[in-house]
Design a protein around this motif. Structure first.
Motif, short mmCIF file in Angstrom:
data_model
loop_
_atom_site.label_atom_id
_atom_site.label_comp_id
_atom_site.label_asym_id
_atom_site.label_seq_id
_atom_site.Cartn_x
_atom_site.Cartn_y
_atom_site.Cartn_z
N GLY A 38 -11.36 -12.59 14.26
CA GLY A 38 -12.01 -12.81 12.96
C GLY A 38 -12.13 -11.54 11.95
O GLY A 38 -11.75 -11.81 10.99
N ALA A 39 -12.19 -10.67 12.44
CA ALA A 39 -12.64 -9.39 11.78
C ALA A 39 -11.20 -8.58 11.22
O ALA A 39 -11.07 -8.08 10.34
CB ALA A 39 -13.56 -8.41 12.68
N ILE A 40 -10.23 -8.84 12.20
CA ILE A 40 -8.85 -8.32 12.09
C ILE A 40 -8.19 -9.31 10.98
O ILE A 40 -7.68 -8.82 9.71
CB ILE A 40 -8.10 -8.42 13.35
N ASP A 41 -8.44 -10.48 11.01
CA ASP A 41 -8.11 -11.22 9.94
C ASP A 41 -8.64 -11.03 8.65
O ASP A 41 -7.92 -11.10 7.46
CB ASP A 41 -8.26 -12.90 10.34
N ASP A 42 -9.99 -10.59 8.47
CA ASP A 42 -10.69 -10.46 7.25
C ASP A 42 -9.82 -9.45 6.76
O ASP A 42 -9.62 -9.21 5.32
CB ASP A 42 -12.17 -10.20 7.67
N ARG A 43 -9.61 -8.31 7.25
CA ARG A 43 -9.21 -7.11 6.86
C ARG A 43 -7.70 -7.24 6.36
O ARG A 43 -7.42 -6.73 5.17
CB ARG A 43 -9.11 -6.04 7.96
N ILE A 44 -7.15 -8.07 6.99
CA ILE A 44 -5.79 -8.54 6.51
C ILE A 44 -5.73 -9.15 5.11
O ILE A 44 -5.15 -8.75 4.27
CB ILE A 44 -4.93 -9.30 7.57
N ARG A 45 -6.40 -9.86 5.11
CA ARG A 45 -6.89 -10.88 3.96
C ARG A 45 -7.41 -9.91 2.54
O ARG A 45 -6.79 -10.03 1.56
CB ARG A 45 -8.01 -12.03 4.03
N GLU A 46 -8.31 -9.04 3.08
CA GLU A 46 -9.01 -7.99 1.77
C GLU A 46 -7.82 -7.00 1.46
O GLU A 46 -7.51 -6.97 0.27
CB GLU A 46 -9.84 -7.17 2.50
N PHE A 47 -6.86 -6.82 2.43
CA PHE A 47 -5.79 -5.52 1.95
C PHE A 47 -4.79 -6.40 1.09
O PHE A 47 -4.22 -5.99 0.21
CB PHE A 47 -5.42 -4.99 3.17
N VAL A 48 -4.16 -7.38 1.79
CA VAL A 48 -3.07 -8.04 1.06
C VAL A 48 -3.52 -8.68 -0.16
O VAL A 48 -2.62 -8.34 -1.23
CB VAL A 48 -2.58 -9.24 1.96
N SER A 49 -4.70 -9.36 -0.47
CA SER A 49 -5.05 -9.71 -1.66
C SER A 49 -5.18 -8.62 -2.55
O SER A 49 -5.04 -8.69 -3.82
CB SER A 49 -6.44 -10.54 -1.36
N GLY A 50 -5.87 -7.47 -2.29
CA GLY A 50 -6.20 -6.42 -2.89
C GLY A 50 -4.75 -5.73 -3.66
O GLY A 50 -4.92 -5.07 -4.63
N GLU A 51 -3.89 -5.84 -2.80
CA GLU A 51 -2.72 -5.42 -3.14
C GLU A 51 -1.63 -6.39 -3.90
O GLU A 51 -0.65 -6.23 -4.29
CB GLU A 51 -1.62 -5.08 -1.97
N GLY A 52 -2.42 -7.52 -4.14
CA GLY A 52 -1.69 -8.48 -5.28
C GLY A 52 -0.75 -9.53 -4.29
O GLY A 52 0.10 -10.31 -5.07
N GLY A 53 -0.74 -9.50 -3.05
CA GLY A 53 -0.07 -10.59 -2.27
C GLY A 53 -0.63 -11.91 -2.03
O GLY A 53 -1.80 -11.71 -1.84
N GLU A 54 0.15 -12.74 -1.83
CA GLU A 54 -0.55 -14.11 -1.34
C GLU A 54 -0.18 -14.22 0.18
O GLU A 54 1.12 -13.87 0.77
CB GLU A 54 0.38 -15.23 -2.24
#
Ligand code: MG
Ligand code: MG
Length: 265
Positions: A38-54
């Motif tokens: 779950g922590a890995i998934d959180d990091r993926i969400r933060e990073f991709v969202s922060g870069e403007g990706g869906e």
């Protein structure tokens, strides 16, 4: 109907693919014993969202997370949560994103520390199978030749070829035509097509240490090996161009084919 992409559209898909590759770069160092998926998934969400990706997987047919994380006997579609990564695990991570209307989809399997010999074989075979498929992503080649190249590597190692799940065309949608099976069937030969420039495929072999048989757990998502053996999943988004395969989901500084010892390719 197959949607062929222009050079300009493929360049836009490369932007999405680059973000997927960079997301893997963000999490590769997190894959240590003790981290929860779950922590890995959180990091993926933060990073991709922060870069403007869906993130394409979130809420896809109700999928409850942003990436798929599948450990050892889990093949694909593992739901990130409390399960902790352990030394010796094979961790398959699948990430799909959309940027400015175009999709990128890639899966990488990571070996955590020293893995058992069976896991190493499965991982090496899966990477070789993907590489063999990508090498056939050429104008004038038949789709069945690409599928057959993947199948040949996996059968040649006497490992389990997962037939239940297949690769796919990709573009403005994550899943477009055609299906890209990892083996040759009567159906494929009947519906076979010639690969042409502008076709973009997500090529994604799954390899098991035992048989290729899989089943879905009661959570409705997690696919596991029936015999409990380990599994690997490797995927790239690949454009067929006049000058050969263009792998869109490799990041800055990455090479295709991957250099010896490159983690998670
Ligand atoms: Mg994928
Ligand atoms: Mg895919």
């Amino acid at each position: 109907m197959i949607q062929f992409k222009s050079k300009r559209e493929i360049d836009r898909m490369a932007v999405a693919g680059d973000l997927v590759a960079r997301a893997f770069g963000e999490i590769a160092h997190l894959l240590q014993p003790g981290i929860a998926t779950g922590a890995i998934d959180d990091r993926i969400r933060e990073f991709v969202s922060g870069e403007g990706g869906e993130l394409l997987f979130f809420n896809y047919h109700g999928f409850p997370a942003h990436s798929c994380i599948s450990i050892n006997e889990e093949v694909v579609h593992g739901i990130p949560g409390d399960r902790q990564v352990q030394e010796g695990d094979l961790v398959s991570i699948d990430i799909g994103v959309k940027v400015a209307g175009f999709c990128g989809d890639s899966a990488r399997t990571f070996a955590v520390g020293e893995v058992p010999e069976a896991s190493r074989r499965v991982l090496d075979c899966c990477r070789m199978a993907l590489a063999a498929g990508i090498a056939r992503a050429l104008p004038g080649t038949r789709l069945s030749e690409l599928s057959g190249a993947i199948e040949g590597v996996i059968r040649g190692e006497s490992l389990g070829l997962v037939e239940t799940f297949v690769g796919h065309g990709i573009g403005r949608e994550m899943h477009e035509e055609p299906q890209v099976p990892n083996f040759v069937s009567e159906v494929l030969l009947k519906e076979d097509i010639e690969l042409k420039p502008g076709l973009v495929l997500a090529i994604e072999p799954m390899v098991n240490s035992g048989t290729g048989e899989v089943k879905t757990l009661a959570d409705g998502w997690t696919v596991v090996t029936v015999d409990g053996g380990v599994s690997a999943h490797c995927e790239h988004t690949v454009a067929i161009t006049e000058s050969g395969p263009r792998v869109l989901t490799i990041g800055p500084g990455e090479e295709w084919p991957p250099l010896e010892g490159t983690p998670g390719q």
